[in-house]
Design an enzyme around this catalytic site. Structure first.
Site, PDB file in Angstrom:
ATOM      1  N   CYS A 237      -1.498   5.119  -1.733  1.00  0.00           N
ATOM      2  CA  CYS A 237      -0.879   3.846  -2.105  1.00  0.00           C
ATOM      3  C   CYS A 237      -1.004   2.858  -0.942  1.00  0.00           C
ATOM      4  O   CYS A 237      -1.059   3.253   0.221  1.00  0.00           O
ATOM      5  CB  CYS A 237       0.595   4.068  -2.452  1.00  0.00           C
ATOM      6  SG  CYS A 237       1.428   2.553  -3.005  1.00  0.00           S
TER       7      CYS A 237
ATOM      8  N   ASP B 205       1.251   1.024   0.068  1.00  0.00           N
ATOM      9  CA  ASP B 205       2.561   0.949   0.716  1.00  0.00           C
ATOM     10  C   ASP B 205       2.418   1.113   2.242  1.00  0.00           C
ATOM     11  O   ASP B 205       1.746   2.034   2.707  1.00  0.00           O
ATOM     12  CB  ASP B 205       3.456   2.058   0.138  1.00  0.00           C
ATOM     13  CG  ASP B 205       4.903   1.913   0.560  1.00  0.00           C
ATOM     14  OD1 ASP B 205       5.760   1.728  -0.321  1.00  0.00           O
ATOM     15  OD2 ASP B 205       5.183   2.019   1.774  1.00  0.00           O
TER      16      ASP B 205
ATOM     17  N   ARG C 154       4.233   2.254   4.396  1.00  0.00           N
ATOM     18  CA  ARG C 154       4.766   3.478   4.999  1.00  0.00           C
ATOM     19  C   ARG C 154       3.823   4.664   4.883  1.00  0.00           C
ATOM     20  O   ARG C 154       4.002   5.681   5.541  1.00  0.00           O
ATOM     21  CB  ARG C 154       6.116   3.825   4.335  1.00  0.00           C
ATOM     22  CG  ARG C 154       7.166   2.752   4.559  1.00  0.00           C
ATOM     23  CD  ARG C 154       8.328   2.920   3.613  1.00  0.00           C
ATOM     24  NE  ARG C 154       7.930   2.726   2.216  1.00  0.00           N
ATOM     25  CZ  ARG C 154       8.771   2.818   1.190  1.00  0.00           C
ATOM     26  NH1 ARG C 154      10.029   3.118   1.400  1.00  0.00           N
ATOM     27  NH2 ARG C 154       8.334   2.615  -0.044  1.00  0.00           N
TER      28      ARG C 154
ATOM     29  N   HIS D  79       3.474   8.850  -3.284  1.00  0.00           N
ATOM     30  CA  HIS D  79       4.645   8.945  -2.396  1.00  0.00           C
ATOM     31  C   HIS D  79       5.906   8.615  -3.177  1.00  0.00           C
ATOM     32  O   HIS D  79       5.891   7.785  -4.089  1.00  0.00           O
ATOM     33  CB  HIS D  79       4.497   7.999  -1.188  1.00  0.00           C
ATOM     34  CG  HIS D  79       4.563   6.555  -1.533  1.00  0.00           C
ATOM     35  ND1 HIS D  79       5.681   5.787  -1.317  1.00  0.00           N
ATOM     36  CD2 HIS D  79       3.668   5.731  -2.119  1.00  0.00           C
ATOM     37  CE1 HIS D  79       5.451   4.553  -1.743  1.00  0.00           C
ATOM     38  NE2 HIS D  79       4.234   4.490  -2.234  1.00  0.00           N
TER      39      HIS D  79
ATOM     40  N   CYS E 239       7.909   4.936  -4.583  1.00  0.00           N
ATOM     41  CA  CYS E 239       6.760   4.039  -4.764  1.00  0.00           C
ATOM     42  C   CYS E 239       7.163   2.831  -5.620  1.00  0.00           C
ATOM     43  O   CYS E 239       7.605   2.987  -6.762  1.00  0.00           O
ATOM     44  CB  CYS E 239       5.609   4.799  -5.434  1.00  0.00           C
ATOM     45  SG  CYS E 239       4.130   3.789  -5.657  1.00  0.00           S
TER      46      CYS E 239
HETATM   47 ZN   LIG Z   1       3.507   3.091  -3.583  1.00  0.00          ZN
END
Ligand SMILES: [Zn+2]
Length: 208
Positions: free
Chosen positions: A41, A43, A45, A97, A100
């Site tokens: 992803c 994202d 993190r 993850h 999400c």
């Molecule tokens: Zn995500």
């Protein structure tokens, strides 16, 4: 964020790398031979290489919202084909993850404009696994499970591609489904039975 700091960080990084291996960048400049393709992803993190303890040259990375493998997305399909056919990676990983935002958005009724068609693919995952998901009363747990099932379905989407089918047959390429737990830092292997899915879907999706 002070972007000057990024360039200062870069100088330090070069120094640190050269201190442990004076030929580090010379070797990087010669080319790459990563053994892994990581689809994760976007994202912030999910720090792909860092969470796996891997460095430059070790992993080919593709990231998009909710780590999707969509057959008509030219971007992800180009990455998969290049990594599998040209770079000859040995393992392909779909890494979702928990927490999400993309998966969460797909669980809610909201018009998100250009994101609608993208998130619709996650809604399709929900529809396929509706009975299992609806039986989970705790919303947080249902959300976590959708993250896992989404990884599983994206692995299935990879298995539907000719590149993966051919590489599996010719040189044993494997597809793996993982989830990164942002709250603990743990990487979890969903232990998706690649061969089981392969034989289950081949009747319909056989290409090679
Ligand atoms: Zn995500």
């Amino acid at each position: 964020m002070d972007l000057n700091k990024v360039f200062a960080n870069n100088k330090n990084w070069i120094k640190e790398r050269l201190a442990t291996d004076p030929n580090f960048f010379e070797s990087l400049g010669k080319g790459q031979k990563p053994e892994l393709l990581f689809i994760g992803c976007s994202d912030s993190r999910v720090a792909a290489e860092e969470l796996m303890g891997l460095g430059p040259g070790e992993v080919f990375v593709h990231r998009n919202i909710a780590n999707m493998v969509i057959s008509i997305d030219l971007n992800v399909m180009s990455v998969v084909n290049y990594a599998v056919n040209q770079l000859q990676v040995k393992d392909v990983i779909v890494c979702g993850h928990y927490a999400c935002g993309g998966v969460k958005a797909a669980m809610q009724s909201a018009d998100l404009g250009i994101l609608n068609p993208w998130l619709r693919n996650i809604r399709d995952v929900y529809r396929i696994h509706r009975s299992e998901l609806n039986a989970i009363s705790d919303e947080e747990k249902r959300y976590d499970r959708l993250v896992e099932l989404n990884v599983q379905e994206q692995c299935v989407n990879l298995i539907k591609t000719a590149a993966v089918q051919k590489a599996n047959r010719d040189r044993g390429l494997k597809v793996h489904g993982w989830v990164f737990d942002v709250k603990t830092g743990k990487l979890i292997d969903l232990k998706i039975d690649f061969d089981k899915y392969l034989s289950k879907i081949m009747e319909i999706y056989h290409l090679e």
